[in-house]
Design a protein around this motif. Structure first.
Motif, PDB file in Angstrom:
ATOM      1  N   PHE A 119     -29.351  23.633  20.604  1.00  0.00           N
ATOM      2  CA  PHE A 119     -29.389  23.753  19.154  1.00  0.00           C
ATOM      3  C   PHE A 119     -28.038  24.236  18.631  1.00  0.00           C
ATOM      4  O   PHE A 119     -27.950  24.787  17.536  1.00  0.00           O
ATOM      5  CB  PHE A 119     -30.483  24.743  18.738  1.00  0.00           C
ATOM      6  N   LEU A 120     -27.004  23.998  19.421  1.00  0.00           N
ATOM      7  CA  LEU A 120     -25.676  24.520  19.110  1.00  0.00           C
ATOM      8  C   LEU A 120     -24.623  23.538  19.622  1.00  0.00           C
ATOM      9  O   LEU A 120     -24.525  23.288  20.819  1.00  0.00           O
ATOM     10  CB  LEU A 120     -25.498  25.877  19.797  1.00  0.00           C
ATOM     11  N   PRO A 121     -23.831  22.922  18.721  1.00  0.00           N
ATOM     12  CA  PRO A 121     -22.824  21.954  19.157  1.00  0.00           C
ATOM     13  C   PRO A 121     -21.873  22.492  20.223  1.00  0.00           C
ATOM     14  O   PRO A 121     -21.474  21.755  21.133  1.00  0.00           O
ATOM     15  CB  PRO A 121     -22.073  21.625  17.859  1.00  0.00           C
ATOM     16  N   ALA A 122     -21.518  23.773  20.128  1.00  0.00           N
ATOM     17  CA  ALA A 122     -20.617  24.354  21.122  1.00  0.00           C
ATOM     18  C   ALA A 122     -21.235  24.329  22.506  1.00  0.00           C
ATOM     19  O   ALA A 122     -20.557  24.024  23.506  1.00  0.00           O
ATOM     20  CB  ALA A 122     -20.258  25.792  20.734  1.00  0.00           C
ATOM     21  N   ALA A 123     -22.523  24.653  22.594  1.00  0.00           N
ATOM     22  CA  ALA A 123     -23.207  24.613  23.891  1.00  0.00           C
ATOM     23  C   ALA A 123     -23.266  23.188  24.417  1.00  0.00           C
ATOM     24  O   ALA A 123     -23.052  22.941  25.612  1.00  0.00           O
ATOM     25  CB  ALA A 123     -24.611  25.191  23.755  1.00  0.00           C
ATOM     26  N   THR A 124     -23.547  22.254  23.521  1.00  0.00           N
ATOM     27  CA  THR A 124     -23.583  20.847  23.930  1.00  0.00           C
ATOM     28  C   THR A 124     -22.249  20.408  24.504  1.00  0.00           C
ATOM     29  O   THR A 124     -22.186  19.768  25.564  1.00  0.00           O
ATOM     30  CB  THR A 124     -23.940  19.956  22.729  1.00  0.00           C
ATOM     31  N   GLN A 125     -21.153  20.769  23.818  1.00  0.00           N
ATOM     32  CA  GLN A 125     -19.828  20.397  24.299  1.00  0.00           C
ATOM     33  C   GLN A 125     -19.545  21.002  25.661  1.00  0.00           C
ATOM     34  O   GLN A 125     -19.005  20.340  26.550  1.00  0.00           O
ATOM     35  CB  GLN A 125     -18.757  20.838  23.303  1.00  0.00           C
ATOM     36  N   MET A 126     -19.900  22.268  25.855  1.00  0.00           N
ATOM     37  CA  MET A 126     -19.635  22.902  27.146  1.00  0.00           C
ATOM     38  C   MET A 126     -20.481  22.302  28.252  1.00  0.00           C
ATOM     39  O   MET A 126     -20.034  22.189  29.397  1.00  0.00           O
ATOM     40  CB  MET A 126     -19.820  24.417  27.036  1.00  0.00           C
ATOM     41  N   THR A 170     -29.370  28.516  21.663  1.00  0.00           N
ATOM     42  CA  THR A 170     -29.257  28.739  20.223  1.00  0.00           C
ATOM     43  C   THR A 170     -28.190  29.796  19.975  1.00  0.00           C
ATOM     44  O   THR A 170     -27.430  30.139  20.874  1.00  0.00           O
ATOM     45  CB  THR A 170     -30.628  29.140  19.621  1.00  0.00           C
ATOM     46  N   GLN A 171     -28.127  30.320  18.730  1.00  0.00           N
ATOM     47  CA  GLN A 171     -27.052  31.260  18.396  1.00  0.00           C
ATOM     48  C   GLN A 171     -27.464  32.191  17.270  1.00  0.00           C
ATOM     49  O   GLN A 171     -28.408  31.913  16.535  1.00  0.00           O
ATOM     50  CB  GLN A 171     -25.788  30.505  17.984  1.00  0.00           C
ATOM     51  N   ASP A 172     -26.732  33.307  17.135  1.00  0.00           N
ATOM     52  CA  ASP A 172     -26.941  34.252  16.047  1.00  0.00           C
ATOM     53  C   ASP A 172     -25.616  34.703  15.444  1.00  0.00           C
ATOM     54  O   ASP A 172     -25.544  35.760  14.822  1.00  0.00           O
ATOM     55  CB  ASP A 172     -27.724  35.477  16.533  1.00  0.00           C
ATOM     56  N   VAL A 173     -24.551  33.908  15.615  1.00  0.00           N
ATOM     57  CA  VAL A 173     -23.258  34.262  15.040  1.00  0.00           C
ATOM     58  C   VAL A 173     -23.255  34.003  13.544  1.00  0.00           C
ATOM     59  O   VAL A 173     -22.785  34.818  12.747  1.00  0.00           O
ATOM     60  CB  VAL A 173     -22.118  33.469  15.717  1.00  0.00           C
ATOM     61  N   CYS A 174     -23.810  32.845  13.132  1.00  0.00           N
ATOM     62  CA  CYS A 174     -23.729  32.463  11.718  1.00  0.00           C
ATOM     63  C   CYS A 174     -24.908  31.563  11.361  1.00  0.00           C
ATOM     64  O   CYS A 174     -25.031  30.461  11.894  1.00  0.00           O
ATOM     65  CB  CYS A 174     -22.410  31.739  11.445  1.00  0.00           C
ATOM     66  N   GLU A 175     -25.759  32.053  10.446  1.00  0.00           N
ATOM     67  CA  GLU A 175     -26.906  31.241  10.033  1.00  0.00           C
ATOM     68  C   GLU A 175     -26.513  30.152   9.048  1.00  0.00           C
ATOM     69  O   GLU A 175     -27.320  29.290   8.712  1.00  0.00           O
ATOM     70  CB  GLU A 175     -28.000  32.125   9.424  1.00  0.00           C
ATOM     71  N   VAL A 176     -25.245  30.188   8.590  1.00  0.00           N
ATOM     72  CA  VAL A 176     -24.753  29.149   7.691  1.00  0.00           C
ATOM     73  C   VAL A 176     -24.326  27.922   8.481  1.00  0.00           C
ATOM     74  O   VAL A 176     -24.634  26.791   8.121  1.00  0.00           O
ATOM     75  CB  VAL A 176     -23.576  29.682   6.842  1.00  0.00           C
ATOM     76  N   LYS A 190     -45.753  24.385  26.020  1.00  0.00           N
ATOM     77  CA  LYS A 190     -44.884  24.935  27.063  1.00  0.00           C
ATOM     78  C   LYS A 190     -43.785  25.741  26.379  1.00  0.00           C
ATOM     79  O   LYS A 190     -43.004  25.207  25.600  1.00  0.00           O
ATOM     80  CB  LYS A 190     -44.271  23.793  27.885  1.00  0.00           C
ATOM     81  N   GLN A 191     -43.752  27.025  26.644  1.00  0.00           N
ATOM     82  CA  GLN A 191     -42.777  27.901  25.997  1.00  0.00           C
ATOM     83  C   GLN A 191     -41.445  27.876  26.748  1.00  0.00           C
ATOM     84  O   GLN A 191     -41.366  28.277  27.907  1.00  0.00           O
ATOM     85  CB  GLN A 191     -43.309  29.328  25.928  1.00  0.00           C
ATOM     86  N   PRO A 192     -40.377  27.423  26.094  1.00  0.00           N
ATOM     87  CA  PRO A 192     -39.070  27.405  26.746  1.00  0.00           C
ATOM     88  C   PRO A 192     -38.403  28.782  26.704  1.00  0.00           C
ATOM     89  O   PRO A 192     -38.758  29.639  25.885  1.00  0.00           O
ATOM     90  CB  PRO A 192     -38.278  26.409  25.896  1.00  0.00           C
ATOM     91  N   GLU A 193     -37.444  28.973  27.580  1.00  0.00           N
ATOM     92  CA  GLU A 193     -36.605  30.168  27.517  1.00  0.00           C
ATOM     93  C   GLU A 193     -35.567  29.957  26.416  1.00  0.00           C
ATOM     94  O   GLU A 193     -34.911  28.922  26.366  1.00  0.00           O
ATOM     95  CB  GLU A 193     -35.896  30.390  28.854  1.00  0.00           C
ATOM     96  N   LEU A 194     -35.426  30.915  25.516  1.00  0.00           N
ATOM     97  CA  LEU A 194     -34.416  30.845  24.466  1.00  0.00           C
ATOM     98  C   LEU A 194     -33.195  31.647  24.896  1.00  0.00           C
ATOM     99  O   LEU A 194     -33.300  32.852  25.152  1.00  0.00           O
ATOM    100  CB  LEU A 194     -34.962  31.385  23.145  1.00  0.00           C
ATOM    101  N   VAL A 195     -32.069  30.976  24.966  1.00  0.00           N
ATOM    102  CA  VAL A 195     -30.817  31.626  25.363  1.00  0.00           C
ATOM    103  C   VAL A 195     -29.886  31.622  24.166  1.00  0.00           C
ATOM    104  O   VAL A 195     -29.383  30.575  23.750  1.00  0.00           O
ATOM    105  CB  VAL A 195     -30.167  30.903  26.556  1.00  0.00           C
ATOM    106  N   SER A 196     -29.665  32.800  23.579  1.00  0.00           N
ATOM    107  CA  SER A 196     -28.795  32.916  22.410  1.00  0.00           C
ATOM    108  C   SER A 196     -27.351  33.110  22.852  1.00  0.00           C
ATOM    109  O   SER A 196     -27.043  34.029  23.612  1.00  0.00           O
ATOM    110  CB  SER A 196     -29.231  34.093  21.538  1.00  0.00           C
ATOM    111  N   LEU A 197     -26.490  32.229  22.394  1.00  0.00           N
ATOM    112  CA  LEU A 197     -25.056  32.325  22.673  1.00  0.00           C
ATOM    113  C   LEU A 197     -24.389  32.829  21.397  1.00  0.00           C
ATOM    114  O   LEU A 197     -24.219  32.082  20.442  1.00  0.00           O
ATOM    115  CB  LEU A 197     -24.501  30.963  23.074  1.00  0.00           C
ATOM    116  N   SER A 198     -24.029  34.093  21.380  1.00  0.00           N
ATOM    117  CA  SER A 198     -23.519  34.723  20.164  1.00  0.00           C
ATOM    118  C   SER A 198     -22.234  35.480  20.454  1.00  0.00           C
ATOM    119  O   SER A 198     -22.193  36.718  20.421  1.00  0.00           O
ATOM    120  CB  SER A 198     -24.577  35.663  19.575  1.00  0.00           C
TER     121      SER A 198
END
Length: 311
Positions: free
Chosen positions: A6-13, A88-94, A111-119
């Protein structure tokens, strides 16, 4: 293992590390390679619409004041993908969907996934995010191999600056034009690696609205305009928001023709690799006598045309 980003930066990495075979489900703003191959799970009500900087600021400000998010999840598609982990992330909700909105979308899934916040807050934090991604996908070695190559590139910039005794440049990186925002989080660290200092920035913290009077007093030698989410062409269309402000022509960067436009993804919504790209671009902009334009990145920045040509 199946992951959704849910984060373009994570997708790129994930792509940078060669782990895209584990990825299914991305955002509408993810890199082109991902959009061509993966299904879009995260959408935005502004998707496909063209608003000015001022309009975007008003829309997001109103949304935040009302406690609403402009992002939403295609829940049936996410249920069909049934990911084991979601980044996902919590740096900027904008800029992107945040963890809270993600939690609301996934709590009903069978099925509950693990949520990994990259902030991340600073540049090292971004690098550490690659390790977090690698570990979550069971591919930690790929992350360390990836980061080793990036560190070599950063070291090469530092070594050349030292060898040439390049002077520190007084710069400003502008994250938004109307209103003007300074740069924050990891960007001041990029500036430092490239041989500059941005005294208007907020290292490891949020970018904030910066009064024009403060910019005039600071009087940067080099100004880089890189609004979040904008490519250089889009920024060029709105340069009048800056050039019409009293005092613009008196700025040292303007007088000396050192105002540049740069693509947002060299700085914001980043991956570790695109941030290193950004350092190499900045090193060239700050010290063109020492650094050539980075090969393959020439299209991601440009010198601002004279005011008479853009006003």
């Amino acid at each position: 293992m199946t992951a959704s980003s849910f984060l373009p930066a994570a997708t790129q990495m994930i792509y940078d590390m060669g782990l895209q075979h584990l990825l299914e489900g991305v955002t509408f703003e993810c890199p082109p390679a991902a959009l061509a191959e993966k299904q879009k799970v995260v959408r935005c009500v502004l998707e496909g619409k063209q608003y000015s900087s001022e309009e975007i600021d008003r829309i997001f400000s109103a949304s935040k004041a009302q406690g609403k998010s402009l992002y939403y999840v295609d829940e049936p598609l996410l249920a069909a993908i049934a990911p084991d982990v979601i980044f996902t992330q919590d740096v900027c909700e904008v800029c992107q969907i945040d963890t809270h909105c993600t939690q609301q979308a996934v709590y009903k899934l069978p099925k509950q996934p693990e949520l990994v916040s990259l902030s991340p807050n600073n540049l090292q934090d971004v690098f550490n995010c690659a390790i977090t991604i690698g570990k979550a996908l069971g591919e930690e070695v790929a992350a360390y191999r990836y980061l080793a190559g990036l560190q070599q590139r950063l070291d090469a910039v530092t070594d050349r600056l030292r060898a040439n005794r390049a002077p520190l440049r007084r710069v400003m990186i502008m994250e938004w034009m109307a209103p003007v925002y300074n740069c924050g989080h990891w960007i001041p660290y990029q500036v430092a690696y490239a041989g500059g200092v941005d005294m208007l920035s907020n290292p490891a913290g949020d970018s904030i609205v910066t009064p024009w009077e403060k910019i005039l007093r600071y009087d940067p030698e080099v100004l880089v305009v890189a609004p979040c989410g904008f490519l250089t062409g889009r920024s060029a269309e709105e340069l009048h928001l800056l050039t019409r402000v009293p005092g613009w022509e008196q700025l040292q960067a303007v007088r000396n023709h050192e105002v540049y436009l740069a693509d947002y993804d060299l700085f914001t919504q980043p991956s570790a690799s695109t941030l290193v790209d950004g350092v190499e671009v900045l090193a060239h902009l700050f010290h063109p006598q020492v650094f050539n334009a980075p090969a393959g990145l020439e299209h991601k920045f440009r010198l601002m045309e004279p005011v008479s040509a853009v006003s």
